[in-house]
Enzyme design. Sequence first.
Site, PDB file in Angstrom:
ATOM      1  N   SER A 209       0.790  -1.224   0.000  1.00 53.62           N
ATOM      2  CA  SER A 209       0.000   0.000   0.000  1.00 53.62           C
ATOM      3  C   SER A 209       0.821   1.273   0.000  1.00 53.62           C
ATOM      4  O   SER A 209       0.344   2.323  -0.438  1.00 53.62           O
ATOM      5  CB  SER A 209      -0.945   0.016   1.208  1.00 53.62           C
ATOM      6  OG  SER A 209      -0.217   0.004   2.425  1.00 53.62           O
ATOM      7  N   HIS A 237      -5.402  -4.149  -1.031  1.00 54.93           N
ATOM      8  CA  HIS A 237      -5.210  -3.145  -2.077  1.00 54.93           C
ATOM      9  C   HIS A 237      -5.176  -3.791  -3.461  1.00 54.93           C
ATOM     10  O   HIS A 237      -4.491  -3.315  -4.367  1.00 54.93           O
ATOM     11  CB  HIS A 237      -3.934  -2.346  -1.808  1.00 54.93           C
ATOM     12  CG  HIS A 237      -4.062  -1.414  -0.644  1.00 54.93           C
ATOM     13  ND1 HIS A 237      -4.608  -0.152  -0.750  1.00 54.93           N
ATOM     14  CD2 HIS A 237      -3.755  -1.583   0.665  1.00 54.93           C
ATOM     15  CE1 HIS A 237      -4.606   0.430   0.434  1.00 54.93           C
ATOM     16  NE2 HIS A 237      -4.094  -0.416   1.308  1.00 54.93           N
ATOM     17  N   LYS A 268     -12.439  -0.947   1.344  1.00 52.77           N
ATOM     18  CA  LYS A 268     -11.749  -0.174   0.305  1.00 52.77           C
ATOM     19  C   LYS A 268     -12.583  -0.216  -0.977  1.00 52.77           C
ATOM     20  O   LYS A 268     -13.532   0.524  -1.114  1.00 52.77           O
ATOM     21  CB  LYS A 268     -10.330  -0.691   0.133  1.00 52.77           C
ATOM     22  CG  LYS A 268      -9.459  -0.407   1.365  1.00 52.77           C
ATOM     23  CD  LYS A 268      -8.046  -0.890   1.208  1.00 52.77           C
ATOM     24  CE  LYS A 268      -7.165  -0.419   2.364  1.00 52.77           C
ATOM     25  NZ  LYS A 268      -7.584  -0.891   3.689  1.00 52.77           N
TER      26      LYS A 268
END
Length: 422
Positions: A209, A237, A268
């Site tokens: 990340s 991610h 996310k």
Amino acid sequence: MGPTWAGRVLCAALSQAPRGRRAQSALAQLRGILEEELEGIRGAGTWKSERVITSRQGPRIHVDGVSGGILNFCANNYLGLSSHPEVIQAGLQALKEFGAGLSSVRFICGTQSIHKDLEAKIARFHQREDAILYPSCFDANAGLFEALLTPQDAVLSDELNHASIIDGIRLCKAHKYRYRHLDMADLEAKLQEAQKHRLRLVATDGAFSMDGDIAPLQEICHLASRYGALVFVDECHATGFLGATGRGTDELLGVMDQVTIINSTLGKALGGASGGYTTGPGALVSLLRQRARPYLFSNSLPPAVVGSASKALDLLMESNAIVQSMAAKTQRFRSKMEAAGFTISGANHPICPVMLGDARLASCMADDMLKRGIFVIGFSYPVVPKGKARIRVQISAVHSEEDIDRCVEAFVEVGRLHGALP
């Protein structure tokens, strides 16, 4: 004749005085230690302030104390689903039908049909046997290693793995090996050293990340197969936007059938609210339901979060058009920034770290970007190593080409102002 009431009170007060002074002294000592620590953070230029958003999350937001709309380039809202109308509506429907919360952990009276449905959907999405939900992926990482690994086992971890992986590994009693970042020769040496242990688990982020680089999963899986190891990947991610259909780095690199365990997040790309999960072999998920402490001792995910995440997965599985739009927008930003003279870490990932080196420079440039209508944040120690401060830019599928070009123009202006560009 015994002491009067007033006398007894006075005696009691006098006897307590030293204890009270000691308590006050301890508190004063604590305050002094804390203030010294805080002043050190300020002096190093690594103080982290929280800007207050007064609108929904999205490509355009409103920030307290800043007039007009702001372009947001630092959210993990990769697919733009945080404020998608269908995702919001699904959350509202779940709230109405299943209530605000469960007031319970899962194994007592905290499991609803929507929790089981979402777990099954996650397992299908990742093409795994089963899945288990947690309040966050930090909790998923905290729960996995301690429940799975014993003193007979070994875990081999990339040195730049996320803090939650590092903390989760600290909790377990397995033998711990740390290999240099993305260094396959070092990983092989550590695997050779770890042959004496019962189980060997290689643990890595899929996409890192802070740097935007991607783990070489093909090589990792090859080494794991050669040395009889299992592979764990944190896909926070990557889930939703890497790979042809957004399954993540294992799909991107063609090793879906070789990665044993995946942990990822609902916070996310998949709606952006909260929640994490582990998906993998059915027997492992069953063991986690019995032994994973964050699962056993945390309240169930709220129904609204479950409903929103479930709808986000539906949208993703219905079409990969939104996934495909990410690559072109990411490349547009990276190429324009590099042409302007900036160094961008990583490759082909919507995390685009603008490397600056100096913590104070990163912080000041981020502040000046906000004055130009661009919301970005400077990252410095301890989030990243000393001397590697950066502004991490994150591209979203809902950014327009005009948004990206405006962000680049602001970076060029601010970079020249602060001497980061000639």
